[in-house]
Design an enzyme around this catalytic site. Structure first.
Site, PDB file in Angstrom:
ATOM      1  N   TYR A  31      17.565  34.481  -4.580  1.00  0.00           N
ATOM      2  CA  TYR A  31      18.704  35.263  -5.466  1.00  0.00           C
ATOM      3  C   TYR A  31      18.482  34.760  -6.985  1.00  0.00           C
ATOM      4  O   TYR A  31      17.817  34.129  -7.373  1.00  0.00           O
ATOM      5  CB  TYR A  31      19.956  34.748  -4.806  1.00  0.00           C
ATOM      6  CG  TYR A  31      20.344  33.205  -5.270  1.00  0.00           C
ATOM      7  CD1 TYR A  31      19.924  32.185  -4.723  1.00  0.00           C
ATOM      8  CD2 TYR A  31      21.379  33.278  -6.257  1.00  0.00           C
ATOM      9  CE1 TYR A  31      20.172  30.982  -5.087  1.00  0.00           C
ATOM     10  CE2 TYR A  31      21.833  31.844  -6.588  1.00  0.00           C
ATOM     11  CZ  TYR A  31      21.336  30.646  -6.091  1.00  0.00           C
ATOM     12  OH  TYR A  31      21.744  29.508  -6.418  1.00  0.00           O
ATOM     13  N   ARG A  50      11.964  34.828 -13.334  1.00  0.00           N
ATOM     14  CA  ARG A  50      12.253  33.890 -12.243  1.00  0.00           C
ATOM     15  C   ARG A  50      12.246  34.534 -10.706  1.00  0.00           C
ATOM     16  O   ARG A  50      11.827  34.065  -9.956  1.00  0.00           O
ATOM     17  CB  ARG A  50      13.403  33.076 -12.606  1.00  0.00           C
ATOM     18  CG  ARG A  50      13.594  31.735 -11.578  1.00  0.00           C
ATOM     19  CD  ARG A  50      14.651  30.923 -12.249  1.00  0.00           C
ATOM     20  NE  ARG A  50      15.975  31.411 -12.249  1.00  0.00           N
ATOM     21  CZ  ARG A  50      17.071  30.913 -12.492  1.00  0.00           C
ATOM     22  NH1 ARG A  50      16.890  29.794 -13.245  1.00  0.00           N
ATOM     23  NH2 ARG A  50      18.270  31.569 -12.457  1.00  0.00           N
ATOM     24  N   ARG A  98      14.400  37.670  16.161  1.00  0.00           N
ATOM     25  CA  ARG A  98      14.489  36.146  15.682  1.00  0.00           C
ATOM     26  C   ARG A  98      13.242  35.397  16.079  1.00  0.00           C
ATOM     27  O   ARG A  98      13.224  35.114  17.176  1.00  0.00           O
ATOM     28  CB  ARG A  98      15.820  35.406  15.823  1.00  0.00           C
ATOM     29  CG  ARG A  98      15.861  34.306  15.363  1.00  0.00           C
ATOM     30  CD  ARG A  98      17.193  33.516  15.647  1.00  0.00           C
ATOM     31  NE  ARG A  98      17.249  32.270  14.721  1.00  0.00           N
ATOM     32  CZ  ARG A  98      16.820  31.085  15.236  1.00  0.00           C
ATOM     33  NH1 ARG A  98      15.986  31.067  16.474  1.00  0.00           N
ATOM     34  NH2 ARG A  98      16.699  30.105  14.437  1.00  0.00           N
ATOM     35  N   HIS A 100      10.433  32.098  14.130  1.00  0.00           N
ATOM     36  CA  HIS A 100      10.403  31.454  12.698  1.00  0.00           C
ATOM     37  C   HIS A 100       9.418  31.848  11.900  1.00  0.00           C
ATOM     38  O   HIS A 100       9.705  32.073  10.498  1.00  0.00           O
ATOM     39  CB  HIS A 100      10.133  29.949  12.959  1.00  0.00           C
ATOM     40  CG  HIS A 100      11.412  29.411  13.532  1.00  0.00           C
ATOM     41  ND1 HIS A 100      12.274  29.470  14.793  1.00  0.00           N
ATOM     42  CD2 HIS A 100      12.292  28.253  12.857  1.00  0.00           C
ATOM     43  CE1 HIS A 100      13.372  28.887  14.743  1.00  0.00           C
ATOM     44  NE2 HIS A 100      13.324  28.161  13.784  1.00  0.00           N
ATOM     45  N   GLU A 177      19.449  16.988 -11.101  1.00  0.00           N
ATOM     46  CA  GLU A 177      20.199  17.853 -11.996  1.00  0.00           C
ATOM     47  C   GLU A 177      21.637  17.979 -11.205  1.00  0.00           C
ATOM     48  O   GLU A 177      21.721  17.084 -10.465  1.00  0.00           O
ATOM     49  CB  GLU A 177      19.386  19.381 -11.786  1.00  0.00           C
ATOM     50  CG  GLU A 177      19.169  19.554 -10.261  1.00  0.00           C
ATOM     51  CD  GLU A 177      18.580  21.027 -10.015  1.00  0.00           C
ATOM     52  OE1 GLU A 177      18.733  21.914 -11.128  1.00  0.00           O
ATOM     53  OE2 GLU A 177      17.938  21.519  -8.998  1.00  0.00           O
TER      54      GLU A 177
HETATM   55  N1  PDD Z   1      23.450  28.208 -10.607  1.00  0.00           N
HETATM   56  N2  PDD Z   1      20.268  24.103 -11.023  1.00  0.00           N
HETATM   57  C1  PDD Z   1      20.505  24.528  -9.824  1.00  0.00           C
HETATM   58  C2  PDD Z   1      20.482  23.810  -8.546  1.00  0.00           C
HETATM   59  C3  PDD Z   1      21.397  25.867 -10.179  1.00  0.00           C
HETATM   60  O1  PDD Z   1      21.977  26.331  -8.826  1.00  0.00           O
HETATM   61  C4  PDD Z   1      21.546  26.542 -11.286  1.00  0.00           C
HETATM   62  C5  PDD Z   1      22.238  27.895 -11.384  1.00  0.00           C
HETATM   63  C6  PDD Z   1      20.954  25.928 -12.505  1.00  0.00           C
HETATM   64  C7  PDD Z   1      21.053  26.402 -13.652  1.00  0.00           C
HETATM   65  O2  PDD Z   1      20.408  27.750 -13.740  1.00  0.00           O
HETATM   66  P1  PDD Z   1      20.871  28.857 -14.705  1.00  0.00           P
HETATM   67  O3  PDD Z   1      20.826  28.390 -16.164  1.00  0.00           O
HETATM   68  O4  PDD Z   1      19.479  29.783 -14.628  1.00  0.00           O
HETATM   69  O5  PDD Z   1      21.842  29.395 -14.135  1.00  0.00           O
HETATM   70  C8  PDD Z   1      20.237  24.862 -12.310  1.00  0.00           C
HETATM   71  C9  PDD Z   1      23.762  29.533 -10.276  1.00  0.00           C
HETATM   72  C10 PDD Z   1      24.509  29.801 -11.487  1.00  0.00           C
HETATM   73  C11 PDD Z   1      24.279  29.830  -8.935  1.00  0.00           C
HETATM   74  O6  PDD Z   1      23.902  29.194  -7.870  1.00  0.00           O
HETATM   75  O7  PDD Z   1      25.589  30.270  -8.617  1.00  0.00           O
END
Ligand code: PDD
Length: 277
Positions: A31, A50, A98, A100, A177
């Protein structure tokens, strides 16, 4: 609300997903979340780059060309008259009995997208947020924006139950992160963040922050911070599409710097606001 189902713009009530869709059953898909500013999608190119990468890594073929997807997503914004907010777009491997392993070629990847309203967390951007520190229990391909988010979901819930804004994740003492954000420390004026690797998502906001640092003589150092090093930081912040940049004033029990948003973080937030419409 008008939603996008494959290449059709239809009313939400008419949208149907197969009960055997592999996204529904296995989280077998990927997504993007894209921010809308003034009726336009911000950093659409980077999100599409991406998206293509996630598709490649998961061996799911895009059901339409990149240009077609871009065009349809723009129409989705226009049709909904969305001025501010965001778009959620996902592609799954499709519906099949279904099992895997991958289904056969007759299974067609399914694309869905819709806009949602989201307000910038302005209070948090000004005042900073507190966060929990928790173990990163996710798989080792966090660079793919996959639908499998249980590790992230459990971490965010831990933060919520603690009354904190975000969960900062560490693997064996190394900070990766946030549960839905990238994490940065600031030390002696330099921004320090985990290198791009399979252990983090290469955030689009992170890419923009790196560019802003380069253009404004701010050192951007890709180095993994340890939990131990949190106490030595002057500042910290997180970033994402929907939150832009938010100062972090506490992580776990550790107060960051003097416990208030720092000058480098404030400067970056100001610079970031200048590149958004
Ligand atoms: N989340 N790290 C993780 C695990 C994330 O899910 C996200 C973004 C980011 C930041 O990525 P970006 O700058 O491209 O939004 C880093 C989105 C917003 C979400 O899952 O809602």
């Amino acid at each position: 609300m008008i939603v996008l189902m494959n290449d059709k713009l239809i009313r939400r009530e008419e949208a149907k997903v197969d009960i055997e869709d592999r996204g529904h059953q296995f989280g077998d898909g990927f997504y993007e979340v894209m921010k809308i500013y003034g009726g336009k999608i911000f950093t659409l190119k980077e999100h599409m780059d991406r998206l293509e990468r996630s598709a490649r890594e998961l061996k799911i073929s895009l059901p339409f060309s990149r240009e077609e997807i871009e065009q349809k997503v723009k129409e989705l914004v226009t049709e909904n008259g969305a001025e501010e907010g965001a778009i959620y777009l996902q592609i799954t491997r499709g519906g099949s009995i279904r099992q895997h392993h991958f289904p056969g070629a007759e299974t067609v990847p399914q694309l869905t997208a819709y806009p949602f309203s989201c307000h910038l967390p302005e209070k948090e951007q000004q005042e900073g947020v507190e966060t929990v520190l928790t173990e990163d229990i996710r798989w080792k391909r966090c660079d793919i924006k996959s639908l499998n988010l249980l590790g992230n979901v459990l971490a965010k819930q831990e933060a919520k139950e603690a009354g904190k804004f975000e969960a900062i994740l560490h693997r064996d003492g190394i900070i990766t992160e946030g549960s839905s954000t990238n994490f940065y420390g600031v030390k002696n004026g330099a921004v320090i963040t985990h290198p791009v690797s399979p252990l983090i998502l290469n955030g689009i906001t992170r890419i923009k922050i790196a560019e802003l640092c380069a253009a404004n003589d701010i050192v951007f150092k890709e180095k993994a911070l340890t939990v131990e090093e949190l106490k030595d930081l002057d500042e910290a912040f997180i970033s994402s599409t929907t939150s832009e940049i938010i100062p972090v004033i506490k992580t776990g029990e550790q107060v960051i710097g003097n416990g208030s948003p720092g000058p480098v973080t404030k400067t970056l937030l100001q610079l970031f606001k200048q590149i958004t419409p």
